[in-house]
Design an enzyme around this catalytic site. Structure first.
Site, PDB file in Angstrom:
ATOM      1  CD  GLU A 226      32.302  36.647  59.903  1.00  0.00           C
ATOM      2  OE1 GLU A 226      31.799  35.716  59.864  1.00  0.00           O
ATOM      3  OE2 GLU A 226      32.662  37.809  59.567  1.00  0.00           O
ATOM      4  NE  ARG A 304      23.109  37.571  59.918  1.00  0.00           N
ATOM      5  CZ  ARG A 304      22.394  37.973  59.092  1.00  0.00           C
ATOM      6  NH1 ARG A 304      21.094  36.596  58.949  1.00  0.00           N
ATOM      7  NH2 ARG A 304      23.027  38.535  57.853  1.00  0.00           N
ATOM      8  CD  GLU A 708      25.258  31.834  58.389  1.00  0.00           C
ATOM      9  OE1 GLU A 708      24.822  32.814  57.949  1.00  0.00           O
ATOM     10  OE2 GLU A 708      26.010  32.070  59.452  1.00  0.00           O
TER      11      GLU A 708
HETATM   12  N1  LUZ Z   1      29.043  38.011  59.507  1.00  0.00           N
HETATM   13  C1  LUZ Z   1      28.953  39.143  59.495  1.00  0.00           C
HETATM   14  C2  LUZ Z   1      28.252  36.678  59.209  1.00  0.00           C
HETATM   15  O1  LUZ Z   1      30.465  39.729  59.315  1.00  0.00           O
HETATM   16  N2  LUZ Z   1      27.593  39.817  59.436  1.00  0.00           N
HETATM   17  C3  LUZ Z   1      26.536  38.971  59.482  1.00  0.00           C
HETATM   18  O2  LUZ Z   1      25.067  39.837  58.962  1.00  0.00           O
HETATM   19  C4  LUZ Z   1      27.061  37.485  59.130  1.00  0.00           C
HETATM   20  N3  LUZ Z   1      25.904  37.039  58.966  1.00  0.00           N
HETATM   21  C5  LUZ Z   1      25.503  35.882  59.204  1.00  0.00           C
HETATM   22  C6  LUZ Z   1      26.807  35.058  59.053  1.00  0.00           C
HETATM   23  N4  LUZ Z   1      27.865  35.924  59.361  1.00  0.00           N
HETATM   24 MO1  MOS Z   2      29.547  32.813  59.065  1.00  0.00          MO
HETATM   25  S1  MOS Z   2      28.487  32.237  61.364  1.00  0.00           S
HETATM   26  O1  MOS Z   2      30.914  33.570  59.140  1.00  0.00           O
HETATM   27  O2  MOS Z   2      28.501  33.298  57.881  1.00  0.00           O
END
Ligand code: LUZ
Ligand code: MOS
Length: 753
Positions: A226, A304, A708
């Site tokens: 990410e 989160r 997830e």
């Molecule tokens: N990535 C993000 C995530 O940038 N914001 C989120 O709320 C999120 N939640 C789950 C997995 N990736």
């Molecule tokens: Mo994510 S932990 O890149 O949804």
């Protein structure tokens, strides 16, 4: 409907970053990184490196034409180190050479002298020293300090969970190619093409329109790509800008494991108050998150965690505090669940601890406190579904029908060396990016004159099957066969300003954008068909199974013919569409709002057998009742549930990151020393039941996000093992320190009271 890439994958024909044929003048990049977890660079000279045959250039921070800054939320991450070194694996310089071997050899010839400085790798120690990534945040509801008096039973303790290596099959990598007039085209293994584009533009001092990022597919990501695919892509682009030649940078497995961040380890303090009947009254928790050396996504991940501090339960008085601690480890980052697994693990530990004190099973406490419709989460949002209790009830019925309790009791009383254990694990996971502006997606759909279709969206295919779902959404919206649809690569020139494929929400949001774009084109086609067929103005015109229907009657006009005629009549056969998830809001000063468009819920029942002598265990069976809404692709969703479960089991029982006690170097840096689930750790039986569900706020065509949530079913295995240990000897004090490895289990079983 199978995963569309299945045949390509099994035949080895899918193209990953390292598979593309590139021009002969390609340069290979290798990276010099910090060998110390904290220090200062005293000298840095390319020296002999440049004299090695085949070496073209050595790039350092001084060569960067734009900003040496790749941080996203907080701007605290340099692309290449300048003076201070913050973690082992921090990039310092890049060598470009004719082969990867020559590039790596030249890295060793760079002369870098360092003064080492003291480092901190423990989050609590970092907290004591005031090393924070951001100020602490607290979510609260009711009044915990007044509530303790009303509790019959209070347990307090500490629960720790370890990090986790993503171990995507395809390591981090990218290549970049020079185009006309200073433009650069990057092919990157990233979940977030727009993020790569934005950061490359910042570093190279170019407008974003001069950087094109293309993503074909990833060999897995799990959150690890990410944010952390970005540096390698940007370094490749920087190499192109400085040499005018194509550049490729692919990490080998050892580099990837040592240099990149992982799931955040957490160390947490908890206090749970209950009534004698098991009703939870008050919950106080402080999470110390090990953020690593720079912020990356740590603050959002911690947010989160706070959103999931009560998981699937209602507790009227809550105070949850999250502290993101800065340490000298590689920056920890997104990993499937994004902080929620850590939160759920702490609460299950507290429930387990309370069950000991109250003399009941965890199950009795869990069941009593499950969320009901309209119960309020600590962040002010009501729980809008009833799937938690429905999934629990169904799982419980399956469990009882199998006479499991009786079978386990009989087994345990007739076996001295083997004991069985059971756990229930309810999961309630919020769907949407918690950062409001990220909840948008777009799609571009072209119908070609032969009736074939190309779709582009911001969604990145990383093995999870999102492209298959996008094709299904398009076919369903048009009313045509699936074979006509091709899902194109994810490309910033066709899908601009996209959110990363993350937060389980890519199929929901991009799917809705595809649906809107396809229905725009379909509307034009049906108006044209009505005119062409001289239908009465008020007739109902549809396209069903590739045929135009007038008032439910088949006509001779079918898809291919329709498209050919529509083109001649100059009907627009393309559409771009945008989707923004409705109904979301959140106030960061009150920490209240409606951050999620819906929740995904389910329950897993885990049965394990423990070998008391050896400390090893097998997961015999996992029964899962899971809410996928109206699934678009049950086969793909089942794959996500099975994979998530296994990855979760790995996190809590097998995967242990070990660091050298003095140098902080990662010791578990290969598959010989870092154990992930394999065939032998796969549960004997995984039974998945889809909960029937219709909900208003779900994703595209009432389907629900699936990436997830199933990960957290794996947590159940931890508590099933504790249950079996309790059956061995009820006096053994439980430990709340994941992963519960065979080694730890054995030591626990041998514990002298
Ligand atoms: N990535 C993000 C995530 O940038 N914001 C989120 O709320 C999120 N939640 C789950 C997995 N990736
Ligand atoms: Mo994510 S932990 O890149 O949804």
């Amino acid at each position: 409907m199978k995963h569309q890439d299945a045949l390509l994958h099994v035949r080895g024909r899918s193209l990953f970053v390292d598979d593309f044929k590139l021009p002969r003048n390609l340069l290979h990049a290798a990276v010099l990184v910090s060998p110390v977890s904290h220090g200062e660079i005293e000298t840095l000279e390319a020296g002999e490196a440049l004299s090695i045959p085949g070496v073209e250039a050595v790039i350092t921070a001084e060569d960067i034409p734009g900003k040496n800054q790749i941080g996203s939320i907080i701007k605290d991450e340099l692309l290449l180190a300048e003076k201070e070194l913050l973690f082992i694996g921090q990039p310092v310089a890049v060598v470009l050479a004719d082969t990867p071997e020559n590039a790596r050899a030249a890295v060793k010839a760079i002369n870098m002298e360092i003064t080492e400085l003291p480092s901190v790798v423990d989050p609590r120690e970092a907290f004591e020293k005031g090393m924070l990534i951001a100020p602490p945040r607290t979510f609260s509801m009711g009044n915990t300090s007044e509530a303790w008096d009303k509790c019959d039973c209070i347990v307090a303790g500490r629960a720790d969970s370890g990090g986790q290596e993503h171990l995507y099959l395809e390591t981090q990598g990218a290549f970049a190619i020079p185009m006309e007039d200073g433009c650069i085209r990057i092919t990157s293994g990233t979940q977030g093409p727009t993020f790569v584009q934005r950061v490359a533009a910042r570093v190279l001092n170019l407008p974003m329109n001069k950087i094109e990022v293309d993503v074909g597919r990833l060999g897995g990501a799990f959150g690890g790509k990410e944010d952390q695919a970005t540096p390698w892509a940007v370094l490749s682009a920087l190499g192109v800008q400085l040499t005018g030649k194509p550049v490729k940078l692919v990490l080998n497995r050892n580099e990837d494991m040592t240099w990149t961040g992982k799931r955040h380890p957490y160390s947490s303090d908890f206090k749970l108050g209950l009534a004698n009947d098991g009703t939870m009254i008050a919950w106080e928790v402080t999470y110390y998150q090990n953020g690593g050396a720079v912020s990356d996504l740590s603050t959002v991940i911690l947010e989160r965690t706070l959103f999931h501090s009560t998981n699937a339960y209602f507790i009227p008085n809550v105070k949850a505090t999250g502290i993101s601690c800065r340490t000298n480890l590689p920056p920890n980052t997104a990993f499937r669940g994004f902080g929620a697994p850590q939160a759920m693990y702490v609460l299950e530990s507290a429930i387990h601890s309370a069950s000991h004190k109250l003399g009941v099973t965890p199950l009795e406490i869990q069941e009593k406190n499950l969320l009901k419709k309209d119960d309020i989460f600590p962040f002010g949002m009501p729980y809008e579904g009833n799937e938690i209790r429905r999934s629990w009830k169904k799982a419980h019925e399956i469990h009882q029908a199998g006479n499991v309790e009786r079978r386990v009791r009989d087994f345990n009383s007739s076996n001295a060396m083997f004991k069985k254990g059971i756990s229930f694990m309810p999961v309630c996971f919020g769907i949407s990016f918690t950062h409001l502006s990220m909840n948008q997606a777009n799609a571009l759909v072209h119908v070609y004159t032969d009736g074939s279709i190309g779709i582009s969206t911001g969604a990145v295919e990383m093995g999870q099957g999102v492209n298959t779902k996008m094709a299904q959404v398009a076919a369903r919206t048009f009313g045509i066969d699936l074979f006509r649809i091709k899902v194109e690569s994810t490309n910033t020139t066709r899908s601009a300003n996209t959110s990363p494929t993350a937060a389980s929400s890519a199929a929901d949001m991009n799917g809705n954008a595809v649906r809107i774009a396809c229905s725009n084109i379909l509307k034009r086609l049906l108006i044209f068909a009505g005119k062409h067929l001289d239908a009465a103005p008020d007739s109902q015109i549809d396209l069903i199974h590739e045929k135009v229907m007038i008032n439910g009657e088949k006509t001779h006009l079918e898809w291919n013919k329709l498209i050919g005629l529509a083109y001649l009549a100059r009907v627009n056969l393309s559409s771009q569409a945008h989707y923004a998830t409705p109904g979301l809001h959140f106030n960061k000063s009150s920490e209240k709002g409606r951050p999620f468009s819906y929740h995904v819920a389910g329950t897993a029942v885990t049965e394990i057998t423990l070998d008391r002598l050896r400390g090893v265990f097998s997961v015999d069976a996992v029964q899962i009742v899971h809410d996928c809404g109206e699934s678009i692709n049950p086969l793909v969703d089942r794959g996500q549930i099975e994979g998530g479960l296994l990855q979760g089991i790995g996190w809590v029982t097998l995967e242990e990151l070990k660091y050298h006690p003095e140098t902080n170097a990662l010791l578990s840096d290969s598959l010989a020393t870092y154990k992930i689930p394999d065939m032998y750790s796969t549960p004997g039986e995984v039974d998945i039941e889809f909960l029937e569900c219709h909900s208003e706020n779900a994703g595209v065509y009432n389907s629900k996000a699936v990436g997830e949530p199933p990960f957290m079913y794996g947590i159940g295995t931890y508590f099933a093992i504790l249950d079996a240990i309790r059956a061995c000897d009820p006096e053994i004090p439980p430990v709340y320190c994941a992963p519960l490895t065979n080694e730890k289990i054995l030591l626990l079983l041998q514990k002298k009271r």
